[in-house]
Design a protein around this motif. Structure first.
Motif, PDB file in Angstrom:
ATOM      1  N   THR A   1      -0.630  -1.264  -4.497  1.00  0.00           N
ATOM      2  CA  THR A   1      -1.462  -0.084  -4.324  1.00  0.00           C
ATOM      3  C   THR A   1      -0.891   0.894  -3.318  1.00  0.00           C
ATOM      4  N   ALA A   2       0.005   0.419  -2.470  1.00  0.00           N
ATOM      5  CA  ALA A   2       0.597   1.364  -1.534  1.00  0.00           C
ATOM      6  C   ALA A   2       1.633   2.230  -2.220  1.00  0.00           C
ATOM      7  N   LEU A   3       2.088   1.786  -3.376  1.00  0.00           N
ATOM      8  CA  LEU A   3       3.164   2.496  -4.053  1.00  0.00           C
ATOM      9  C   LEU A   3       2.663   3.347  -5.194  1.00  0.00           C
ATOM     10  N   MET A   4       1.615   2.918  -5.845  1.00  0.00           N
ATOM     11  CA  MET A   4       1.163   3.675  -6.997  1.00  0.00           C
ATOM     12  C   MET A   4      -0.347   3.768  -6.939  1.00  0.00           C
ATOM     13  N   SER A   5      -0.896   4.630  -7.738  1.00  0.00           N
ATOM     14  CA  SER A   5      -2.333   4.815  -7.646  1.00  0.00           C
ATOM     15  C   SER A   5      -3.040   3.557  -8.129  1.00  0.00           C
ATOM     16  N   PRO A   6      -4.070   3.138  -7.428  1.00  0.00           N
ATOM     17  CA  PRO A   6      -4.666   1.822  -7.683  1.00  0.00           C
ATOM     18  C   PRO A   6      -5.665   1.845  -8.826  1.00  0.00           C
ATOM     19  N   MET A   7      -5.255   2.298  -9.985  1.00  0.00           N
ATOM     20  CA  MET A   7      -6.181   2.415 -11.093  1.00  0.00           C
ATOM     21  C   MET A   7      -6.402   1.071 -11.780  1.00  0.00           C
TER      22      MET A   7
END
Lengths: 282, 303
Positions: free
Chosen positions: B243-249
């Motif tokens: 989640t720190a790298l990409m949106s936490p969808m």
């Protein structure tokens, strides 16, 4: 010699002499008129660098991602340099690992229109740099429409403001694009992603959206450099800069100083001064 | 199935009729483009944009969904079943995405009853793309601007008329009383298809679509699918928090009814009742591990 040619020449030299491992700059503009970010690690790749400043992203964001690779050169406009300054103040970057190629910025033009953040830009020239490419530019006349809208917004009653804020943030889909493009939003685990404890719901209803945006605004108070990257990244077109400008103005009026304009002065909300306004403490 | 022909007027009549009978969703104009909304009249539809800002995925797999309610005595109350809905104006790429999603969630022995129920109650009416956006890449992944995969009914614009190609019986019923298409219309639609195929052969395909989307290649190759997320062990602490790298969808399926082994201990245990209340309450397990520094970014994610 024009600015782009000078930039390419300097980038080539820096890479050939192995003074830097990478040059981060702008590539040639694409169909929309915006330049992509270009990461040049070889002199050949540096041939594509252009000095047009119409790039939607803030380049300081990428420095955080390559900071363990060695010395990096970066092309910096006024807002990029301000973000770099904030990151230096917060010990996220080392000055000796940076080579800043400053350029004056005429503003980002997106689909034929000047980005709203650039329309009221106060610092088009970088405040810190190792070398300046071309001449500094003068700050543009602030767009009267934006100023008028801001004044109108301030004159609304708190209830009306809340209502309009709710209507605007109700459309947020919580993709977190605004957070991802922000160079000063670099927490290892963002409060919205924290799961033990979970601080914020995962839905995109108004109540969760409001918590997200208000906490982000508070985290950015006194640190936001008003580059407008979040505004340009928003897929649903929320006018984030209206809120950011308002917060920055409050900080400026009450505590003085613009974020990232003076390396030796710590960000306003990280210091306490005896003469800070504190009439709200009763 | 027989292909039918309809004029724009007939299409509007069909949509008006559907809007009165069921929940009809279609793209409508909004500030930045188009978005999905429930409509009551055909003239609210806007198909000028290539695609909507948000995808149509939520019609079968909503971000937040009530799975069970509790009455004041603490007894679980089953929620209302999903409503009968018709989605008009979905693009072939989105429909194909939904097809993969449904395939994943309706595997033998691992069926997600909620996704299945929603898909069964949903009729997808696609409209083939007549142009593409600079960001489109359906051809690169084996799709097509005129693909019908995942749809119930595909409409292809042929000037003033539209060719209706039913894909499922549900779609066929919608257009059953319309006249059959003539040979020239079928030829015109086939011509359009051919043009797209030629474009895909002329360089719209990325050089290596394998690295582009591994799960897609897995689905195409017919190999067994990975287990649903609920039975996957939490990520080891050395892995970077995604989640720190990409949106936490993405959401963890842990705690969903029928997935006892993956139920997180942090949710309160009520004997005899399903533990999950809404899906959005379940949480990914891997975000609290380790600090994110740039050195923990896997090399594939480095810029």
């Amino acid at each position: 010699m024009d600015q782009s040619e000078k930039l390419r020449q300097r980038a080539r030299e820096l890479l050939e002499k192995k003074e830097v491992v990478m040059v981060i700059g702008f590539g040639p503009p694409s169909g929309s008129g915006l330049s992509p970010v270009l990461f040049a690690t070889t002199p050949e790749q540096a041939e594509n660098l252009t000095a047009t400043a119409s790039c939607a992203q803030n380049l300081a964001n990428y420095l955080l991602k390559v900071r363990d690779r060695g010395k990096v050169a970066v092309v910096a406009r006024g807002c990029d340099a301000r973000s770099i300054t904030v990151l230096l103040q917060e010990n996220q970057l080392r000055r000796e690992n940076l080579y800043i190629l400053g350029i004056g910025c005429e503003g980002i033009v997106e689909n034929g229109r000047k980005s709203v953040a650039c329309a009221v830009c106060r610092h088009p020239n970088p405040g810190i740099y190792d070398e300046m490419l071309g001449e500094p530019v003068s700050a543009p006349e602030p767009d009267p429409e934006v100023l008028k809208a801001d004044t109108e917004w301030e004159q609304l009653s708190p209830d009306e403001r809340w209502e309009r804020l709710s209507a605007e943030l109700d459309r947020c889909i919580r993709c977190y694009a605004c957070r991802q493009v922000c160079p000063n939003c670099y927490c290892p685990v963002c409060f919205v992603d924290a799961s033990m404890p979970q601080l914020l719901g995962r839905t995109h209803n108004l109540s969760d959206n409001m918590v997200y945006h208000i906490i982000r605004a508070l985290h950015m108070a006194g640190r936001c450099v008003e580059c407008g990257a979040c505004h340009r990244a928003c897929p649903v077109g929320i006018d984030l800069m209206r809120f950011n400008r308002r917060v920055a103005k409050t900080v400026r009026e009450r505590f003085g100083g613009d974020a990232g304009t003076n390396l030796n002065e710590p960000p306003a909300l990280t210091v306490f001064k005896p003469d800070d306004p504190q009439e709200f403490i009763r | 199935m027989k292909q039918r022909l309809l004029t724009r007027k007939q299409l509007n009549e069909l949509l008006d009729k559907l809007a009165q009978e069921v929940c009809l969703y279609a793209p409508v104009r909004d500030r930045t483009g188009t978005s999905w909304a429930k409509i009551s009249r055909a003239d609210e539809v806007c198909l000028e944009e290539v695609n909507t800002v948000e995808p149509a995925k939520g019609f079968v797999f909503p971000r937040c969904e009530v799975l069970v309610r509790f009455d004041p005595q603490g007894n679980p109350v089953e929620p209302e079943p999903p409503p009968e809905q018709v989605v008009f104006g979905i693009r072939p790429c989105d429909a194909r995405g939904i097809a993969f999603l449904v395939k994943f969630y309706t595997q033998e022995g691992r069926t997600d009853p909620y996704v299945k129920a929603r898909r069964e109650k949903t009729t997808l009416i696609g409209v083939a793309c007549s142009r593409t956006a600079p960001t489109c890449f359906c051809l690169a992944l084996g799709g097509s601007p005129q693909g019908s995969e995942g749809l119930d009914l595909l409409l292809v614009e042929l000037g003033e008329e539209l060719l209706a190609e039913p894909v499922t019986e549900k779609g066929e019923r919608l257009v059953a009383d319309l006249p059959e298409a003539e040979e020239k219309h079928l030829t015109a639609a086939a011509e359009q298809r051919k043009r797209w195929r030629l474009r895909s052969a002329s360089g719209l395909t990325p050089r290596n679509s394998k690295s582009f989307c591994p799960i897609f290649m897995m689905l195409r190759s017919g190999r067994p699918l990975p287990s649903p997320v609920s039975t996957v062990a939490p990520a080891p602490s050395s892995a970077p928090p995604a989640t720190a790298l990409m949106s936490p969808m993405r959401r963890s399926g842990a705690g969903r009814s029928g997935a006892g082994s993956g139920t997180p201990a942090s949710l309160p245990s009520i004997p005899g009742t399903p533990r999950a209340i809404t899906r959005a309450m379940t949480r990914p397990q891997d975000t609290a591990t380790g600090l994110w520094t740039s050195s923990t970014i896997p090399s594939s994610r480095r810029v």
